[in-house]
Design a protein around this motif. Structure first.
Motif, PDB file in Angstrom:
ATOM      1  N   LEU A 108      68.774 -78.684 -86.738  1.00 56.95           N
ATOM      2  CA  LEU A 108      67.364 -78.358 -86.538  1.00 56.95           C
ATOM      3  C   LEU A 108      67.323 -76.936 -86.004  1.00 56.95           C
ATOM      4  O   LEU A 108      68.046 -76.599 -85.066  1.00 56.95           O
ATOM      5  N   ALA A 109      66.487 -76.099 -86.615  1.00 62.36           N
ATOM      6  CA  ALA A 109      66.470 -74.689 -86.237  1.00 62.36           C
ATOM      7  C   ALA A 109      65.051 -74.147 -86.194  1.00 62.36           C
ATOM      8  O   ALA A 109      64.141 -74.694 -86.813  1.00 62.36           O
ATOM      9  N   GLN A 110      64.892 -73.065 -85.461  1.00 66.06           N
ATOM     10  CA  GLN A 110      63.656 -72.310 -85.434  1.00 66.06           C
ATOM     11  C   GLN A 110      63.985 -70.837 -85.639  1.00 66.06           C
ATOM     12  O   GLN A 110      65.151 -70.430 -85.517  1.00 66.06           O
ATOM     13  N   LEU A 111      62.971 -70.056 -85.985  1.00 64.03           N
ATOM     14  CA  LEU A 111      63.177 -68.651 -86.299  1.00 64.03           C
ATOM     15  C   LEU A 111      62.842 -67.796 -85.090  1.00 64.03           C
ATOM     16  O   LEU A 111      61.797 -67.981 -84.453  1.00 64.03           O
ATOM     17  N   ASP A 112      63.717 -66.848 -84.776  1.00 62.82           N
ATOM     18  CA  ASP A 112      63.515 -65.953 -83.642  1.00 62.82           C
ATOM     19  C   ASP A 112      63.810 -64.533 -84.091  1.00 62.82           C
ATOM     20  O   ASP A 112      64.959 -64.165 -84.297  1.00 62.82           O
ATOM     21  N   ARG A 113      62.753 -63.747 -84.295  1.00 66.33           N
ATOM     22  CA  ARG A 113      62.885 -62.347 -84.720  1.00 66.33           C
ATOM     23  C   ARG A 113      63.773 -62.223 -85.957  1.00 66.33           C
ATOM     24  O   ARG A 113      64.666 -61.367 -86.036  1.00 66.33           O
ATOM     25  N   GLY A 114      63.535 -63.092 -86.913  1.00 69.50           N
ATOM     26  CA  GLY A 114      64.263 -63.033 -88.176  1.00 69.50           C
ATOM     27  C   GLY A 114      65.610 -63.711 -88.172  1.00 69.50           C
ATOM     28  O   GLY A 114      66.257 -63.801 -89.211  1.00 69.50           O
ATOM     29  N   MET A 130      82.592 -75.821 -87.614  1.00 69.24           N
ATOM     30  CA  MET A 130      81.692 -74.796 -88.154  1.00 69.24           C
ATOM     31  C   MET A 130      81.061 -74.023 -87.013  1.00 69.24           C
ATOM     32  O   MET A 130      81.144 -74.411 -85.855  1.00 69.24           O
ATOM     33  N   PHE A 131      80.425 -72.907 -87.370  1.00 66.25           N
ATOM     34  CA  PHE A 131      79.860 -71.994 -86.375  1.00 66.25           C
ATOM     35  C   PHE A 131      78.722 -72.600 -85.576  1.00 66.25           C
ATOM     36  O   PHE A 131      78.638 -72.438 -84.370  1.00 66.25           O
ATOM     37  N   SER A 132      77.834 -73.313 -86.241  1.00 64.52           N
ATOM     38  CA  SER A 132      76.552 -73.716 -85.657  1.00 64.52           C
ATOM     39  C   SER A 132      76.707 -74.663 -84.482  1.00 64.52           C
ATOM     40  O   SER A 132      77.659 -75.428 -84.386  1.00 64.52           O
ATOM     41  N   GLY A 133      75.728 -74.596 -83.582  1.00 64.76           N
ATOM     42  CA  GLY A 133      75.665 -75.498 -82.443  1.00 64.76           C
ATOM     43  C   GLY A 133      74.369 -75.238 -81.720  1.00 64.76           C
ATOM     44  O   GLY A 133      73.826 -74.133 -81.772  1.00 64.76           O
ATOM     45  N   ALA A 134      73.835 -76.243 -81.042  1.00 67.16           N
ATOM     46  CA  ALA A 134      72.569 -76.073 -80.339  1.00 67.16           C
ATOM     47  C   ALA A 134      72.671 -74.925 -79.346  1.00 67.16           C
ATOM     48  O   ALA A 134      73.601 -74.845 -78.550  1.00 67.16           O
ATOM     49  N   GLY A 135      71.698 -74.015 -79.413  1.00 66.24           N
ATOM     50  CA  GLY A 135      71.684 -72.860 -78.540  1.00 66.24           C
ATOM     51  C   GLY A 135      72.278 -71.613 -79.154  1.00 66.24           C
ATOM     52  O   GLY A 135      72.066 -70.506 -78.655  1.00 66.24           O
ATOM     53  N   LYS A 136      72.994 -71.752 -80.259  1.00 66.51           N
ATOM     54  CA  LYS A 136      73.579 -70.591 -80.913  1.00 66.51           C
ATOM     55  C   LYS A 136      72.560 -69.903 -81.813  1.00 66.51           C
ATOM     56  O   LYS A 136      71.630 -70.526 -82.315  1.00 66.51           O
ATOM     57  N   VAL A 137      72.754 -68.612 -82.010  1.00 69.17           N
ATOM     58  CA  VAL A 137      71.903 -67.832 -82.898  1.00 69.17           C
ATOM     59  C   VAL A 137      72.718 -67.426 -84.117  1.00 69.17           C
ATOM     60  O   VAL A 137      73.839 -66.926 -83.985  1.00 69.17           O
ATOM     61  N   GLY A 138      72.188 -67.685 -85.301  1.00 66.87           N
ATOM     62  CA  GLY A 138      72.871 -67.352 -86.538  1.00 66.87           C
ATOM     63  C   GLY A 138      72.008 -66.457 -87.417  1.00 66.87           C
ATOM     64  O   GLY A 138      70.830 -66.230 -87.131  1.00 66.87           O
ATOM     65  N   PRO A 139      72.562 -65.966 -88.497  1.00 68.51           N
ATOM     66  CA  PRO A 139      71.807 -65.084 -89.391  1.00 68.51           C
ATOM     67  C   PRO A 139      70.778 -65.845 -90.214  1.00 68.51           C
ATOM     68  O   PRO A 139      70.963 -67.018 -90.536  1.00 68.51           O
ATOM     69  N   GLY A 140      69.700 -65.173 -90.552  1.00 69.07           N
ATOM     70  CA  GLY A 140      68.666 -65.801 -91.367  1.00 69.07           C
ATOM     71  C   GLY A 140      68.954 -65.739 -92.849  1.00 69.07           C
ATOM     72  O   GLY A 140      68.672 -66.676 -93.594  1.00 69.07           O
ATOM     73  N   GLY A 146      67.802 -70.702 -92.383  1.00 66.76           N
ATOM     74  CA  GLY A 146      67.225 -69.367 -92.276  1.00 66.76           C
ATOM     75  C   GLY A 146      66.418 -69.003 -93.505  1.00 66.76           C
ATOM     76  O   GLY A 146      65.276 -68.523 -93.404  1.00 66.76           O
ATOM     77  N   LYS A 147      66.986 -69.240 -94.669  1.00 60.87           N
ATOM     78  CA  LYS A 147      66.276 -68.900 -95.904  1.00 60.87           C
ATOM     79  C   LYS A 147      65.047 -69.783 -96.097  1.00 60.87           C
ATOM     80  O   LYS A 147      64.012 -69.320 -96.595  1.00 60.87           O
ATOM     81  N   ALA A 148      65.144 -71.063 -95.709  1.00 63.86           N
ATOM     82  CA  ALA A 148      63.998 -71.962 -95.844  1.00 63.86           C
ATOM     83  C   ALA A 148      62.819 -71.468 -95.015  1.00 63.86           C
ATOM     84  O   ALA A 148      61.662 -71.556 -95.447  1.00 63.86           O
ATOM     85  N   MET A 149      63.105 -70.945 -93.828  1.00 68.33           N
ATOM     86  CA  MET A 149      62.030 -70.445 -92.968  1.00 68.33           C
ATOM     87  C   MET A 149      61.521 -69.089 -93.433  1.00 68.33           C
ATOM     88  O   MET A 149      60.310 -68.858 -93.502  1.00 68.33           O
ATOM     89  N   LEU A 150      62.422 -68.179 -93.763  1.00 67.99           N
ATOM     90  CA  LEU A 150      62.010 -66.848 -94.227  1.00 67.99           C
ATOM     91  C   LEU A 150      61.133 -66.951 -95.472  1.00 67.99           C
ATOM     92  O   LEU A 150      60.168 -66.205 -95.629  1.00 67.99           O
ATOM     93  N   ALA A 151      61.473 -67.885 -96.359  1.00 68.27           N
ATOM     94  CA  ALA A 151      60.743 -68.011 -97.621  1.00 68.27           C
ATOM     95  C   ALA A 151      59.283 -68.356 -97.412  1.00 68.27           C
ATOM     96  O   ALA A 151      58.427 -67.982 -98.224  1.00 68.27           O
ATOM     97  N   HIS A 152      58.978 -69.055 -96.340  1.00 72.09           N
ATOM     98  CA  HIS A 152      57.620 -69.556 -96.140  1.00 72.09           C
ATOM     99  C   HIS A 152      56.829 -68.784 -95.093  1.00 72.09           C
ATOM    100  O   HIS A 152      55.729 -69.194 -94.714  1.00 72.09           O
ATOM    101  N   LEU A 153      57.363 -67.663 -94.636  1.00 75.70           N
ATOM    102  CA  LEU A 153      56.601 -66.804 -93.738  1.00 75.70           C
ATOM    103  C   LEU A 153      55.467 -66.121 -94.508  1.00 75.70           C
ATOM    104  O   LEU A 153      55.584 -65.872 -95.716  1.00 75.70           O
TER     105      LEU A 153
END
Length: 265
Positions: A108-114, A130-140, A146-153
């Motif tokens: 589950l993710a949210q977008l923060d400044r891209g 894998m890299f991901s984990g709650a509290g980590k920031v990854g690329p969009g 990331g792409k799912a959120m960017l696409a619908h901005l």
């Protein structure tokens, strides 16, 4: 904006927040020399900011080791922010149900400044490193969520987010230009889902769906992540109806509580 992220004009508060980010995100306590080596600030300025953060309880200074770490006040504020502003508490039962059904890793993710902020995660019965984990920031630009959120901005917000992407080639499958990303984002808007095709980490793939308010505002995104050793992208594509349905249920629950659509006044 400087190397640490402070915008010009943010002044002392911005510098202090940058120092706080640096120490809190390091993963272990940092001595003053370590903080100084990674900071663009003069030694006296950095020391003064660290002392203020310690005095305010945002950082803790270990008297024996001389190392700085997150303070109890920061931890308390982070917990309150997670509970009140994050989708995680709302989405928890839906993540649990989806994880049990598909037996794969759920993000589950949210977008923060891209960029992608992972706010919750459910591991598969056989977890994958894998890299991901709650509290980590990854690329969009190279993650499914990331792409799912960017696409619908909205167009203006998406245009502002694209220059914030690094377009670093993490793998041979990574999108490395704004033009290529824009083309894929258009496809994602039409399809309603996004894929990570080993774009961020070799061997890691996912299917992702945006979590949208009734008015179409991006609230977050959900993904099912696995490895190429266990599934194919075609296998993941069969989960599209379940992904979209789960995202819709989270959106409905969130909209009824703390993520109402903005209305014109």
């Amino acid at each position: 904006m400087n190397d640490m992220g402070t915008r010009s004009g943010d002044g002392t508060v911005g510098k202090a927040l940058d120092v706080l980010d640096q120490v809190a995100g390091h993963g272990r306590p940092m001595r003053f020399a370590e903080v100084l080596a990674a900071s663009p600030l003069p030694k006296a300025t950095l020391y003064r900011l660290l002392q203020t953060l310690v005095n305010q309880g945002m950082l803790r200074l270990d008297a024996e080791t001389g190392a700085y770490s997150p303070g109890l006040r920061l931890v308390r504020l982070a917990h309150m922010a997670w509970a009140r502003s994050s989708l995680a508490p709302i989405a928890r039962p839906f993540l649990d149900e989806l994880s049990k059904d598909v037996c794969e890793t759920i993000h589950l993710a949210q977008l923060d400044r891209g960029q992608v902020l992972y706010v919750d995660k459910r591991n598969a019965r056989q977890p994958i490193e894998m890299f991901s984990g709650a509290g980590k920031v990854g690329p969009g630009y190279c993650t499914g969520v990331g792409k799912a959120m960017l696409a619908h901005l909205p167009d203006d917000e998406r245009a502002a987010a694209l220059p914030l992407q690094a377009f670093h080639a993490h793998t041979g499958h990574t999108i490395t230009s704004a033009e290529a990303l824009e083309a894929e984002l258009a496809e994602i808007r039409a399809a309603g889902i996004a894929f990570d095709r080993e774009e961020h980490e070799p061997g890691i793939i996912c299917i992702a769906a945006p979590i949208l308010s009734p008015g179409g505002r991006v609230m977050g995104a959900l993904s099912i992540t696995t490895s190429t050793d266990r599934r194919s992208l075609e296998d993941l594509a069969t989960l599209k109806p379940r992904m979209i349905a789960t995202a819709a249920r989270i959106a409905e629950a969130a909209s009824a509580w703390q993520f109402p659509d903005r209305t014109e006044t």
